[in-house]
Design a protein around this motif. Structure first.
Motif, PDB file in Angstrom:
ATOM      1  N   TRP A  64      -4.655   1.648  -0.988  1.00 48.34           N
ATOM      2  CA  TRP A  64      -4.664   0.547  -0.024  1.00 48.34           C
ATOM      3  C   TRP A  64      -4.942  -0.772  -0.721  1.00 48.34           C
ATOM      4  N   TRP A  76      -4.298   7.955  -0.907  1.00 50.95           N
ATOM      5  CA  TRP A  76      -4.151   6.602  -0.355  1.00 50.95           C
ATOM      6  C   TRP A  76      -4.372   5.578  -1.449  1.00 50.95           C
ATOM      7  N   TYR A 130     -12.464   5.341   3.990  1.00 50.22           N
ATOM      8  CA  TYR A 130     -11.191   6.024   3.719  1.00 50.22           C
ATOM      9  C   TYR A 130     -11.430   7.461   3.285  1.00 50.22           C
ATOM     10  N   SER A 179       0.845  -1.196   0.000  1.00 51.79           N
ATOM     11  CA  SER A 179       0.000   0.000   0.000  1.00 51.79           C
ATOM     12  C   SER A 179       0.882   1.248   0.000  1.00 51.79           C
ATOM     13  N   VAL A 199       0.841   5.778   0.508  1.00 52.56           N
ATOM     14  CA  VAL A 199       0.202   7.036   0.890  1.00 52.56           C
ATOM     15  C   VAL A 199       1.123   8.161   0.443  1.00 52.56           C
TER      16      VAL A 199
END
Length: 163
Positions: free
Chosen positions: A118, A116, A137, A94, A96
């Motif tokens: 994920w 993000w 999210y 993942s 960010v």
């Protein structure tokens, strides 16, 4: 497996907000957020920086009960692009990003964007669970950006970050 994406952008210096934050102050604050995320984000309880250099750092973040991954901890390699962004690469795959951008009107028209990406191997693409997770999210994303800006502004007021 599914990749769930979300993003949130907020103005850093909306009208009548004081003090006005500079790009330098926001950048210094983001670097502090990388070192001490628990001071910026409610979901995190601890952070151990394993390695740090001018290009970024590697850390292990501990999440509060029920607020992070099932194991409660995640290792992240953070890559700095000085004055612009910090990219967080997790051992899970993942990612960010925390990005500073400037609007067209003035040097103080600044924005902070978090993105993000994920990975969820346990969620089926197109499922209700995917939709719920994306909504969660997206909803918490704005809170994360707002709390980061608020924390940085407080640090400036307290004299912890300079011009």
């Amino acid at each position: 497996m599914v990749l769930i994406t979300a993003s949130s952008t907020l103005p850093i210096n909306p009208p009548s907000t004081t003090p006005i934050l500079s790009t330098s102050q926001i950048w210094q604050g983001l670097v502090q957020k990388c070192r001490h995320p628990q001071d910026f984000l409610a979901a995190m309880s601890d952070c151990e920086v394993i390695e740090e250099n001018a290009q970024g750092l590697t850390r292990i973040v501990t999440f509060k009960e029920g607020m992070g991954p099932p194991a409660g901890k995640v290792e992240e390699k953070i890559v700095f692009v000085e004055g612009l962004k910090a990219d967080f690469h997790m051992q899970t795959g993942s990612k960010v990003s925390n990005i500073i951008s400037q609007g067209p009107s003035s040097p103080t028209e600044l924005y902070l964007t978090f993105t993000w990406e994920w990975l969820h191997p346990e969620i089926e693409a197109g499922s209700e669970k995917e939709k719920e997770q994306k909504m969660m999210y997206q909803g918490t994303g704005g809170e994360a950006v707002a709390s980061t800006i608020k924390s940085i502004r407080e640090m400036v007021k307290e004299g912890k970050l300079r011009g």
